[in-house]
Motif scaffolding. Structure first.
Motif, PDB file in Angstrom:
ATOM      1  N   SER A   3       0.853  -1.192   0.000  1.00 26.85           N
ATOM      2  CA  SER A   3       0.000   0.000   0.000  1.00 26.85           C
ATOM      3  C   SER A   3       0.892   1.247   0.000  1.00 26.85           C
ATOM      4  O   SER A   3       1.754   1.370   0.864  1.00 26.85           O
ATOM      5  N   PRO A   4       0.719   2.212  -0.921  1.00 34.63           N
ATOM      6  CA  PRO A   4      -0.228   2.155  -2.039  1.00 34.63           C
ATOM      7  C   PRO A   4       0.160   1.121  -3.092  1.00 34.63           C
ATOM      8  O   PRO A   4       1.296   0.661  -3.134  1.00 34.63           O
ATOM      9  N   ARG A   6       1.403  -0.041  -6.332  1.00 31.43           N
ATOM     10  CA  ARG A   6       2.381   0.597  -7.229  1.00 31.43           C
ATOM     11  C   ARG A   6       2.265   0.011  -8.635  1.00 31.43           C
ATOM     12  O   ARG A   6       2.613  -1.146  -8.845  1.00 31.43           O
ATOM     13  N   ARG A  31      -4.250   6.608 -15.780  1.00 28.17           N
ATOM     14  CA  ARG A  31      -4.488   7.167 -14.440  1.00 28.17           C
ATOM     15  C   ARG A  31      -5.965   7.563 -14.304  1.00 28.17           C
ATOM     16  O   ARG A  31      -6.611   7.283 -13.289  1.00 28.17           O
ATOM     17  N   THR A  35      -8.443   5.575 -11.724  1.00 26.25           N
ATOM     18  CA  THR A  35      -9.050   6.378 -10.652  1.00 26.25           C
ATOM     19  C   THR A  35     -10.568   6.232 -10.688  1.00 26.25           C
ATOM     20  O   THR A  35     -11.217   6.004  -9.660  1.00 26.25           O
ATOM     21  N   THR A  51      -5.658   8.053  -2.782  1.00 24.41           N
ATOM     22  CA  THR A  51      -4.318   7.805  -2.205  1.00 24.41           C
ATOM     23  C   THR A  51      -3.841   6.360  -2.336  1.00 24.41           C
ATOM     24  O   THR A  51      -2.713   6.052  -1.962  1.00 24.41           O
ATOM     25  N   MET A  53      -3.232   4.408  -4.973  1.00 23.12           N
ATOM     26  CA  MET A  53      -2.424   3.967  -6.114  1.00 23.12           C
ATOM     27  C   MET A  53      -1.274   4.921  -6.376  1.00 23.12           C
ATOM     28  O   MET A  53      -1.435   6.132  -6.267  1.00 23.12           O
ATOM     29  N   GLU A  54      -0.141   4.340  -6.682  1.00 18.02           N
ATOM     30  CA  GLU A  54       1.031   5.118  -7.095  1.00 18.02           C
ATOM     31  C   GLU A  54       1.329   4.699  -8.535  1.00 18.02           C
ATOM     32  O   GLU A  54       1.896   3.629  -8.770  1.00 18.02           O
ATOM     33  N   ILE A  55       0.888   5.533  -9.490  1.00 21.17           N
ATOM     34  CA  ILE A  55       0.994   5.178 -10.913  1.00 21.17           C
ATOM     35  C   ILE A  55       2.159   5.941 -11.532  1.00 21.17           C
ATOM     36  O   ILE A  55       2.187   7.171 -11.509  1.00 21.17           O
ATOM     37  N   THR A  56       3.121   5.199 -12.055  1.00 26.63           N
ATOM     38  CA  THR A  56       4.277   5.823 -12.714  1.00 26.63           C
ATOM     39  C   THR A  56       4.234   5.492 -14.208  1.00 26.63           C
ATOM     40  O   THR A  56       3.746   4.434 -14.607  1.00 26.63           O
ATOM     41  N   ASP A  71      10.337  -2.639  -7.059  1.00 25.33           N
ATOM     42  CA  ASP A  71       9.741  -1.331  -6.727  1.00 25.33           C
ATOM     43  C   ASP A  71       8.288  -1.200  -7.154  1.00 25.33           C
ATOM     44  O   ASP A  71       7.674  -0.147  -6.954  1.00 25.33           O
TER      45      ASP A  71
END
Length: 252
Positions: A3-4, A6, A31, A35, A51, A53-56, A71
């Motif tokens: 969490s979050p 990734r 994204r 969302t 909060t 999700m960490e989307i790269t 990662d």
């Protein structure tokens, strides 16, 4: 799951200018989808839409940098105007990276259109040009029993934009669905990957822009473009499909 959550979005193309300005790459398009899908999922204790999700985004066409698997929790391969079957350096690197993801059992994989084909290729299936031609705009995807179970409906409506296909299911892969123009519309392997040939992330506006651009450049014939435009804004299940992706990523 971490969490979050990734999620590394491997951008296999750059959107058309207007779409790119609006979303800042396909990472931004996904994204927006994920969302909206997290809100639809309505399980804030499991996945907070703001909060959780960490989307790269990773531009793998113009830059050969890839995420380190330690990662991230998931890798998403986007669609592309490029050919999944080509023997060129960046596509070969992508196939190799996909095979690395498939060789381990923690990071999960999502494949969309070109990304679906790359997963098929990484698993040894033939990918290439379909003799059925283009499948464009909102179309029905007929679901297998597993597809019905996974998506919670008898068929799904999904935006399409392809003429390349995966010709057969790789070994030990569960079929999810088909359409009259494409027999391999989705692939599944529990806790490993989910792929779809269509584009759950595409809105009517995005598809309209692509159709108009390709009709203008002669890629689509006039009648073909008109037919596709007439279906571009039809109701579709993109957000619901995104919610299924998230449930899959959250599964123990």
């Amino acid at each position: 799951m971490h969490s979050p959550l990734r999620i590394a979005v491997l951008e296999c193309d750059t959107p058309l200018d207007n779409i790119n300005r609006r979303y800042n790459g396909y990472g931004g398009v996904f994204r927006a989808l994920l969302t909206a899908s997290a809100k639809t999922l309505n399980q804030p204790e499991k996945l907070n839409p703001e909060t959780g999700m960490e989307i790269t985004a990773w531009d793998i066409v113009n830059d050969n940098k890839y995420p380190k698997l330690e990662d991230v929790d998931a890798v998403l391969l986007t669609g592309s105007r490029h050919n999944s079957f080509e023997d060129i350096p960046w596509i070969n690197r992508l196939v190799e990276f996909t095979q690395q993801v498939l060789a381990q059992d923690r990071v999960r994989l999502l494949g969309i259109c070109f990304g679906h084909q790359i997963v098929g290729r990484a698993l040894g299936a033939k990918v290439g040009r379909s003799d059925q031609g283009w499948e464009i705009a909102v179309c029905d995807m007929d679901l297998t029993d597993k597809g019905k179970e996974l998506f919670g409906r008898d068929k799904i409506r999904i935006q399409q934009m392809h003429r390349d296909i995966v010709f057969e299911y790789p070994p030990d892969v569960t079929p999810l669905g088909s359409s009259p123009r494409c027999a391999v519309q989705g692939m599944y392997s529990p806790r490993r990957f989910v792929t779809v040939q269509g584009h759950p992330e595409f809105t009517g506006d995005i598809v309209t822009e692509i159709i108009e651009s390709r009709a203008k450049s002669g890629i689509f014939k006039e009648a073909q473009g008109k037919d596709a435009l007439s279906r571009a804004h039809n109701e579709h299940d993109g957000v619901a499909i995104g919610a299924v992706f998230l449930k899959f990523l959250l599964e123990d």
